[in-house]
Design a protein around this motif. Structure first.
Motif, PDB file in Angstrom:
ATOM      1  N   ASP A   1      29.776  56.091  -6.431  1.00  0.00           N
ATOM      2  CA  ASP A   1      28.460  56.567  -6.012  1.00  0.00           C
ATOM      3  C   ASP A   1      28.389  58.063  -6.285  1.00  0.00           C
ATOM      4  O   ASP A   1      29.016  58.859  -5.575  1.00  0.00           O
ATOM      5  CB  ASP A   1      28.260  56.302  -4.519  1.00  0.00           C
ATOM      6  CG  ASP A   1      26.900  56.786  -4.025  1.00  0.00           C
ATOM      7  OD1 ASP A   1      26.123  57.339  -4.826  1.00  0.00           O
ATOM      8  OD2 ASP A   1      26.616  56.621  -2.823  1.00  0.00           O
ATOM      9  N   PRO A   2      27.641  58.492  -7.301  1.00  0.00           N
ATOM     10  CA  PRO A   2      27.603  59.923  -7.641  1.00  0.00           C
ATOM     11  C   PRO A   2      26.953  60.781  -6.565  1.00  0.00           C
ATOM     12  O   PRO A   2      27.110  61.997  -6.565  1.00  0.00           O
ATOM     13  CB  PRO A   2      26.803  59.959  -8.947  1.00  0.00           C
ATOM     14  CG  PRO A   2      25.992  58.710  -8.936  1.00  0.00           C
ATOM     15  CD  PRO A   2      26.801  57.691  -8.210  1.00  0.00           C
ATOM     16  N   ARG A   3      26.229  60.145  -5.622  1.00  0.00           N
ATOM     17  CA  ARG A   3      25.567  60.884  -4.548  1.00  0.00           C
ATOM     18  C   ARG A   3      26.331  60.803  -3.225  1.00  0.00           C
ATOM     19  O   ARG A   3      25.823  61.223  -2.184  1.00  0.00           O
ATOM     20  CB  ARG A   3      24.155  60.335  -4.326  1.00  0.00           C
ATOM     21  CG  ARG A   3      23.279  60.306  -5.565  1.00  0.00           C
ATOM     22  CD  ARG A   3      22.885  61.698  -6.015  1.00  0.00           C
ATOM     23  NE  ARG A   3      22.125  62.427  -5.003  1.00  0.00           N
ATOM     24  CZ  ARG A   3      21.684  63.676  -5.186  1.00  0.00           C
ATOM     25  NH1 ARG A   3      21.928  64.306  -6.326  1.00  0.00           N
ATOM     26  NH2 ARG A   3      20.995  64.282  -4.237  1.00  0.00           N
ATOM     27  N   ALA A   4      27.546  60.299  -3.259  1.00  0.00           N
ATOM     28  CA  ALA A   4      28.321  60.114  -2.029  1.00  0.00           C
ATOM     29  C   ALA A   4      28.623  61.449  -1.365  1.00  0.00           C
ATOM     30  O   ALA A   4      28.951  62.435  -2.035  1.00  0.00           O
ATOM     31  CB  ALA A   4      29.623  59.376  -2.334  1.00  0.00           C
ATOM     32  N   VAL A   5      28.521  61.477  -0.033  1.00  0.00           N
ATOM     33  CA  VAL A   5      28.873  62.655   0.767  1.00  0.00           C
ATOM     34  C   VAL A   5      29.710  62.172   1.948  1.00  0.00           C
ATOM     35  O   VAL A   5      29.296  61.279   2.689  1.00  0.00           O
ATOM     36  CB  VAL A   5      27.619  63.397   1.280  1.00  0.00           C
ATOM     37  CG1 VAL A   5      28.040  64.604   2.106  1.00  0.00           C
ATOM     38  CG2 VAL A   5      26.724  63.816   0.123  1.00  0.00           C
ATOM     39  N   SER A   6      30.869  62.758   2.133  1.00  0.00           N
ATOM     40  CA  SER A   6      31.756  62.342   3.216  1.00  0.00           C
ATOM     41  C   SER A   6      31.435  63.108   4.491  1.00  0.00           C
ATOM     42  O   SER A   6      30.637  64.048   4.493  1.00  0.00           O
ATOM     43  CB  SER A   6      33.213  62.594   2.825  1.00  0.00           C
ATOM     44  OG  SER A   6      33.500  63.987   2.883  1.00  0.00           O
ATOM     45  N   ARG A   7      32.085  62.721   5.589  1.00  0.00           N
ATOM     46  CA  ARG A   7      31.920  63.447   6.851  1.00  0.00           C
ATOM     47  C   ARG A   7      32.363  64.891   6.727  1.00  0.00           C
ATOM     48  O   ARG A   7      31.842  65.772   7.405  1.00  0.00           O
ATOM     49  CB  ARG A   7      32.728  62.751   7.951  1.00  0.00           C
ATOM     50  CG  ARG A   7      32.228  61.357   8.312  1.00  0.00           C
ATOM     51  CD  ARG A   7      33.106  60.756   9.382  1.00  0.00           C
ATOM     52  NE  ARG A   7      32.715  59.391   9.696  1.00  0.00           N
ATOM     53  CZ  ARG A   7      33.378  58.605  10.542  1.00  0.00           C
ATOM     54  NH1 ARG A   7      34.459  59.061  11.160  1.00  0.00           N
ATOM     55  NH2 ARG A   7      32.977  57.366  10.776  1.00  0.00           N
ATOM     56  N   ALA A   8      33.346  65.123   5.859  1.00  0.00           N
ATOM     57  CA  ALA A   8      33.850  66.480   5.650  1.00  0.00           C
ATOM     58  C   ALA A   8      33.021  67.235   4.615  1.00  0.00           C
ATOM     59  O   ALA A   8      33.410  68.327   4.195  1.00  0.00           O
ATOM     60  CB  ALA A   8      35.308  66.433   5.199  1.00  0.00           C
ATOM     61  N   LYS A   9      31.879  66.642   4.202  1.00  0.00           N
ATOM     62  CA  LYS A   9      30.965  67.265   3.240  1.00  0.00           C
ATOM     63  C   LYS A   9      31.545  67.352   1.830  1.00  0.00           C
ATOM     64  O   LYS A   9      31.132  68.189   1.028  1.00  0.00           O
ATOM     65  CB  LYS A   9      30.527  68.662   3.706  1.00  0.00           C
ATOM     66  CG  LYS A   9      29.896  68.675   5.090  1.00  0.00           C
ATOM     67  CD  LYS A   9      28.693  67.760   5.187  1.00  0.00           C
ATOM     68  CE  LYS A   9      28.075  67.776   6.574  1.00  0.00           C
ATOM     69  NZ  LYS A   9      26.975  66.797   6.713  1.00  0.00           N
ATOM     70  N   ALA A  10      32.517  66.481   1.520  1.00  0.00           N
ATOM     71  CA  ALA A  10      32.967  66.348   0.139  1.00  0.00           C
ATOM     72  C   ALA A  10      31.929  65.518  -0.612  1.00  0.00           C
ATOM     73  O   ALA A  10      31.342  64.600  -0.047  1.00  0.00           O
ATOM     74  CB  ALA A  10      34.337  65.676   0.081  1.00  0.00           C
ATOM     75  N   MET A  11      31.719  65.843  -1.891  1.00  0.00           N
ATOM     76  CA  MET A  11      30.567  65.290  -2.592  1.00  0.00           C
ATOM     77  C   MET A  11      30.935  64.704  -3.951  1.00  0.00           C
ATOM     78  O   MET A  11      31.891  65.130  -4.601  1.00  0.00           O
ATOM     79  CB  MET A  11      29.513  66.386  -2.794  1.00  0.00           C
ATOM     80  CG  MET A  11      29.005  67.000  -1.507  1.00  0.00           C
ATOM     81  SD  MET A  11      27.937  68.427  -1.821  1.00  0.00           S
ATOM     82  CE  MET A  11      27.443  68.834  -0.146  1.00  0.00           C
ATOM     83  N   GLY A  12      30.123  63.717  -4.332  1.00  0.00           N
ATOM     84  CA  GLY A  12      30.193  63.188  -5.683  1.00  0.00           C
ATOM     85  C   GLY A  12      31.303  62.193  -5.906  1.00  0.00           C
ATOM     86  O   GLY A  12      31.968  61.732  -4.986  1.00  0.00           O
TER      87      GLY A  12
ATOM     88  N   GLN B   1      34.714  63.388  -4.870  1.00  0.00           N
ATOM     89  CA  GLN B   1      34.667  63.971  -3.528  1.00  0.00           C
ATOM     90  C   GLN B   1      35.245  65.388  -3.487  1.00  0.00           C
ATOM     91  O   GLN B   1      36.320  65.642  -2.926  1.00  0.00           O
ATOM     92  CB  GLN B   1      35.368  63.060  -2.525  1.00  0.00           C
ATOM     93  CG  GLN B   1      34.631  61.747  -2.276  1.00  0.00           C
ATOM     94  CD  GLN B   1      33.338  61.940  -1.485  1.00  0.00           C
ATOM     95  OE1 GLN B   1      33.342  62.007  -0.275  1.00  0.00           O
ATOM     96  NE2 GLN B   1      32.222  62.028  -2.198  1.00  0.00           N
ATOM     97  N   ILE B   2      34.504  66.294  -4.090  1.00  0.00           N
ATOM     98  CA  ILE B   2      34.864  67.709  -4.118  1.00  0.00           C
ATOM     99  C   ILE B   2      34.033  68.443  -3.073  1.00  0.00           C
ATOM    100  O   ILE B   2      32.818  68.288  -3.013  1.00  0.00           O
ATOM    101  CB  ILE B   2      34.594  68.318  -5.505  1.00  0.00           C
ATOM    102  CG1 ILE B   2      35.383  67.558  -6.588  1.00  0.00           C
ATOM    103  CG2 ILE B   2      34.925  69.795  -5.528  1.00  0.00           C
ATOM    104  CD1 ILE B   2      36.866  67.726  -6.523  1.00  0.00           C
ATOM    105  N   ARG B   3      34.673  69.275  -2.273  1.00  0.00           N
ATOM    106  CA  ARG B   3      33.934  70.097  -1.316  1.00  0.00           C
ATOM    107  C   ARG B   3      33.304  71.286  -2.036  1.00  0.00           C
ATOM    108  O   ARG B   3      33.847  71.772  -3.037  1.00  0.00           O
ATOM    109  CB  ARG B   3      34.864  70.594  -0.212  1.00  0.00           C
ATOM    110  CG  ARG B   3      35.412  69.488   0.680  1.00  0.00           C
ATOM    111  CD  ARG B   3      36.250  70.069   1.790  1.00  0.00           C
ATOM    112  NE  ARG B   3      36.870  69.027   2.600  1.00  0.00           N
ATOM    113  CZ  ARG B   3      37.633  69.267   3.663  1.00  0.00           C
ATOM    114  NH1 ARG B   3      37.875  70.511   4.032  1.00  0.00           N
ATOM    115  NH2 ARG B   3      38.159  68.265   4.352  1.00  0.00           N
ATOM    116  N   PRO B   4      32.184  71.779  -1.519  1.00  0.00           N
ATOM    117  CA  PRO B   4      31.509  72.893  -2.200  1.00  0.00           C
ATOM    118  C   PRO B   4      32.409  74.103  -2.443  1.00  0.00           C
ATOM    119  O   PRO B   4      32.358  74.704  -3.523  1.00  0.00           O
ATOM    120  CB  PRO B   4      30.355  73.219  -1.251  1.00  0.00           C
ATOM    121  CG  PRO B   4      30.035  71.914  -0.599  1.00  0.00           C
ATOM    122  CD  PRO B   4      31.363  71.239  -0.413  1.00  0.00           C
ATOM    123  N   ALA B   5      33.229  74.481  -1.470  1.00  0.00           N
ATOM    124  CA  ALA B   5      34.102  75.653  -1.657  1.00  0.00           C
ATOM    125  C   ALA B   5      35.088  75.420  -2.796  1.00  0.00           C
ATOM    126  O   ALA B   5      35.326  76.308  -3.641  1.00  0.00           O
ATOM    127  CB  ALA B   5      34.850  75.963  -0.362  1.00  0.00           C
TER     128      ALA B   5
END
Length: 730
Positions: free
Chosen positions: A601-612, A615-619
Motif C-alpha cells: 500500500d503506497p499510502r500506508a502510514v503506521s502508528r509511528a508515522k512511518a510512510m509508504g 515505511q520510512i519516517r519523515p526524519a
C-alpha cells in the motif's frame, strides 16, 4: 436456473462495457457534479436493452444518495429513487441493494414508503449484507416521521441484525419514543457499558441521566460486572483518569468481590497512566478479601516494579503470588512479565528459573509452551547435557506450538553435527511436510540441499517419530476452491456490483459470503482478483488473509499459482529489480520486506508515522533524500512508490554494510533499530548461524518479523524466480 443465466449474461455483457461503466460510476462518486451524473445517465440510456443499463441505474442511485448526504435534504432523492426502481427491475439479482438505495432516497420525502422498501430487503429470501443497514434505515425513517412505535415493531423481531453501538442507540431511541422507558434504559445501558469508547456512549449517558430522573426508583440499576467491564475498557483505551473517577463514584455502592476488583482497578488505571510509583504504593497498601482481586493487585505491583527496575522487589512479590495464588492466571502472567524483563537484559540466571516455574505450573496453557521453549532454547545455546532431549520433550508436549518447527530444526542440526545425516534428514523432511511456507521449512530445505544430508537416507525410526507427533498447528486443512451454489451466488453478485463501480459493496458481498456458508478460498481469490485489477494490491493481500486465514499452511501446489501471486504480489517489479541490482540486495527480499511493512500500500502510514511501501519516517526520509540527492524533501515523496523503494533499498544496504552483511541482523535493525541489533550481535556472538541468532532475539515482534520477511522472500523466489536469500552466518 433462469436467474443464474441472467446474471451470467449481464456479467458477460459487461466484460467490455463494464470498465467504462465503472469509470463513470467512480467519477460520479468522487465528484458528484451535474456533468458526471449526466454522463452516467447517458450510459444507462444507451445500454437500456443490454442489461448494463440496470447496473448503471444502480450506480446512479448510489451516487445520488451519496451526493444527497452533503446537500440539502431530499436534493437527490427523486432521481435516486427512480434510478433504484429501474435497477431493481433490470437486475433482480441485486434487488436488495436497489431497494436499500430507494429507501435511503425516500426517507425525507415519504418515511412510510421508505420504511416499507427497507423492510422488503429484510424480507427477501436468504441473507443479505444489506439486512442490518436496511433495518436501521427503516427504523430511522419511522423515527423521523414520529412513528416510534412503528420503529419498535420493525426492530424488536430483528434485534439480531442490530450490530454495535449505533443499533443499540437506535433501539433505545425507538423504545423511549414509544414510552417503553425501562426497556429504553436497558438499551442505553448496553451501549454505555459495552462500547464506552464509542461516540454513541455519550448520547447513551445523556439518555440514561434523563431516564433516571423520569423513572426514579424504577430505573434499572447497572450490574456490577458492567461497571467493572466499562472501567477496564476505558483503561485499555487510554482513559484511565475517567475510569478512576467513575470507579470512585461506584465503589461505595459495590460490595464483596466486585468492590475489591473496583478498588484494584483504581491502581491499575494509574499504572496504565504511567504513574508507576503511585500505582505501586497504592496497590501495596490495598487490602482485599477476594483471591481473584488480590492476584490482580499483586500482578500490577510486579508490573509497576518492573517498570521502575526494582527487580528484586518484583521477584519477592512473584514468590508471594506462587505461594498464595499458585494456579491463578495473574501468577502466570507475572512470571512471564518478570522473566521477559530479564530476557531483554540478557540475564539467563534470572529468567530461566522464572520461565521454568511458569512451564511447570501451567503446562497446558499457551504461555506454558512459550515458557518451556525459553528454557529449552537456553539449554541448547549453552550446550548443556540433555539439550537434545529437552528439544524432543518440547515438541512431544507441544506438537502444535509455535516453536514445534524450531525444535525439530535444531534437533536436526544437532544430529547433523554428530554425523547422523539420515536422522537429520528425517527431521528436516518432517518440518517441510508439517510446516509449509514457514521460516523453518525454508531453513530445512536449505539443509536438505547440503551434500551429506542430501545423500543420506532418512532414518526410518525418526520418520515414524515425527509422524507420530500429532497434528501441526498450521496443517491439516486442504484448500477448497470449488465453487458451490452459495459461493457462486456471492461471486456473481459481487461481479455485478464491481461492474457498477461499487467496489466496497462488491468486497462486502464476498466477505459476507465467507461468513455465511461460502467457500472462503474461492471467495478470497475472487476478492483479490477484483482488487488487483484496480491496482489495490494491499486490499488483495488483506482479503486473502481475512477470508482464507489458513492459506500459509497450504503447499504451493495445493492452490492455483494465480492465487499465490495475488497473496504475494509483485507490483513495481522494475523498480525493485533496479534498486536490488544497484544496492546488491536480492529483489525478492525487498518485495518480502514491503509485503510485511505495508502490504504494497503506497499510502500506508503506521502508528509511528512511518510512510509508504517500505515505511520510512519523515526524519529518515529527509536524511535519505539528501544522501540520494533527490532534491528538496517533502513528506509527499514518501508516498511515491519508486522514490520510497529507492530510499528503503538504500537504507537496508546501509544497515547490511554495518552488520557484517547479515540479512537477519539488518532486518532486526530495520524493525527494532540498529543499536539493538548491534547489542544482540555482541551479546550472542557474531558466529551464530542465522536461525540461532534470530531465536536469541528477545523481542517477539522483531523475531517474528525477521522470520516472516525471510519466509516471504522464499515464496517470492519460488513464484517469480531468482536465487535464495543469503543464509547469513554459519
Amino acid at each position: 436456473m433462469k436467474l443464474r443465466a441472467g446474471v451470467l449474461l449481464l456479467w458477460l455483457a459487461g466484460a467490455c462495457a463494464g470498465q467504462t461503466l465503472g469509470v463513470l460510476s467512480k467519477a460520479y462518486q468522487a465528484k458528484p457534479t451535474a456533468a458526471n451524473r449526466a454522463a452516467l445517465a447517458r450510459f444507462a440510456a444507451a445500454h437500456a436493452r443490454d442489461g448494463q443499463g440496470g447496473l448503471a441505474q444502480l450506480a446512479l442511485a448510489y451516487g445520488d444518495v451519496q451526493a444527497a448526504k452533503g446537500a440539502a435534504a431530499g436534493a437527490a432523492g427523486a432521481g435516486a429513487a427512480e434510478a433504484a426502481r429501474k435497477a431493481a427491475k433490470a437486475v433482480p439479482a441485486l434487488a436488495d441493494y436497489a431497494l436499500f438505495l430507494e429507501a435511503q432516497a425516500l426517507r425525507s420525502a415519504d418515511a412510510a414508503l421508505a420504511a416499507e422498501r427497507a423492510m422488503q430487503v429484510v424480507a427477501l429470501p436468504g441473507l443479505s449484507p444489506m439486512d442490518g443497514q436496511a433495518l436501521q434505515s427503516a427504523a430511522w425513517a419511522l423515527l423521523g416521521a414520529g412513528d416510534a412505535e412503528g420503529a419498535v415493531r420493525v426492530l424488536q423481531p430483528n434485534v439480531g441484525l442490530l450490530a454495535g453501538p449505533t443499533g443499540g442507540v437506535l433501539l433505545g431511541r425507538a423504545l423511549r419514543g414509544a414510552q417503553q422507558l425501562g426497556a429504553a434504559a436497558l438499551q442505553f445501558q448496553r451501549v454505555y457499558f459495552e462500547y464506552p469508547l464509542s461516540s454513541e456512549a455519550g448520547e447513551a449517558a445523556t439518555a440514561m441521566a434523563q431516564l433516571r430522573l423520569q423513572l426514579g426508583s424504577g430505573f434499572p440499576p447497572p450490574l456490577a460486572q458492567d461497571i467493572l467491564g466499562r472501567a477496564r475498557k476505558l483503561i485499555s483505551g487510554g482513559l484511565g483518569k475517567r475510569a478512576v473517577q467513575e470507579l470512585n463514584e461506584a465503589i461505595p455502592e459495590l460490595g464483596g468481590p466486585e468492590g475489591d476488583v473496583a478498588r484494584v482497578l483504581v491502581g491499575v488505571a494509574r499504572y496504565f497512566e504511567n504513574e508507576n510509583q503511585a500505582a505501586v504504593n497504592y496497590l501495596r497498601g490495598l487490602r482485599v478479601g477476594s483471591d481473584e482481586a488480590d492476584a490482580e493487585r499483586l500482578y500490577y505491583v510486579v508490573q509497576g516494579l518492573r517498570r521502575l527496575e526494582q527487580f528484586d522487589e518484583a521477584a519477592a512479590v512473584v514468590e508471594e503470588m506462587r505461594g498464595r495464588h499458585k494456579g491463578a492466571e495473574f501468577t502466570m502472567r507475572a512470571l512471564v512479565a518478570l522473566a521477559d524483563a530479564h530476557l531483554v537484559r540478557n540475564e539467563p540466571e534470572r529468567f530461566v528459573p522464572l520461565y521454568g516455574a511458569c512451564a511447570q505450573l501451567f503446562p497446558k496453557e499457551e504461555r506454558g509452551a512459550y515458557c518451556d521453549w525459553k528454557v529449552t532454547w537456553q539449554a541448547y545455546m549453552t550446550q548443556r547435557a540433555g539439550a537434545a532431549r529437552r528439544l524432543e520433550e518440547h515438541v512431544e508436549r507441544f506438537p502444535a506450538s509455535a516453536k514445534a518447527g524450531a525444535a525439530l530444526y535444531f534437533l536436526g542440526r544437532l544430529r547433523e553435527q554428530a554425523g547422523e545425516y539420515g536422522v537429520a534428514r528425517a527431521f528436516y523432511e518432517g518440518i517441510v511436510a508439517r510446516f509449509p511456507n514457514s521460516y523453518y521449512s525454508v531453513q530445512a530445505e536449505m539443509r536438505l540441499a547440503d551434500g551429506k544430508v542430501k545423500q543420506a537416507r532418512a532414518a526410518a525410526v525418526t520418520v515414524q517419530y515425527v509422524r507420530g507427533l500429532g497434528r501441526a498447528a498450521s496443517g491439516g486443512t486442504k484448500p477448497d476452491f470449488a465453487v458451490d451454489a452459495a459461493t457462486r451466488t456471492r461471486v456473481e453478485r459481487a461481479r455485478l456490483l464491481e461492474q457498477a463501480g461499487l467496489s466496497e459493496w462488491a468486497e462486502g458481498e464476498l466477505r459476507f459470503g465467507a461468513k455465511n456458508g461460502g467457500k472462503g478460498a474461492a471467495l478470497a481469490k475472487e476478492l483479490a482478483e477484483m482488487a488487483a485489477r484496480r491496482g489495490q494490491h494491499a486490499t488483495a493481500v488483506r482479503g486473502i488473509k481475512a477470508l482464507a486465514p489458513g492459506y500459509l499452511g497450504w503447499e504451493l501446489s495445493e492452490a492455483p499459482t494465480a492465487f499465490w501471486k495475488l497473496a504475494f504480489p509483485l507490483p513495481y517489479r522494475e523498480a525493485l529489480a533496479a534498486e536490488g541490482a544497484e544496492r546488491g540486495i536480492d529483489p525478492n527480499l525487498l518485495a518480502a520486506l514491503i509485503r510485511q511493512e505495508s502490504e504494497f500500500d503506497p499510502r500506508a502510514v503506521s502508528r509511528a508515522k512511518a510512510m509508504g511501501l517500505t515505511q520510512i519516517r519523515p526524519a529518515t526520509g529527509r536524511d535519505l533524500s539528501r544522501k540520494l540527492k533527490l532534491g528538496r524533501f517533502t513528506v509527499g515523496m514518501l508516498y511515491q512508490p519508486e522514490i520510497n523503494v529507492r530510499m528503503g533499498a538504500y537504507y537496508l544496504r546501509w544497515l547490511l554494510s554495518g552488520l557484517d552483511d547479515r540479512y537477519e541482523a539488518a532486518l532486526a535493525a530495520y524493525n527494532a533499530g540498529k543499536t539493538r541489533a548491534v547489542r544482540w550481535l555482541d551479546w550472542f556472538g557474531h558466529d551464530l548461524e542465522q536461525a540461532e541468532f534470530i531465536e536469541c532475539i528477545p523481542f517477539t515482534e522483531t523475531r517474528e518479523y525477521i522470520q516472516i520477511v525471510l519466509r516471504n522472500a522464499d515464496v517470492y523466489r519460488r513464484l517469480y524466480g531468482g536465487g535464495p536469500v543469503a543464509a547469513g552466518g554459519e
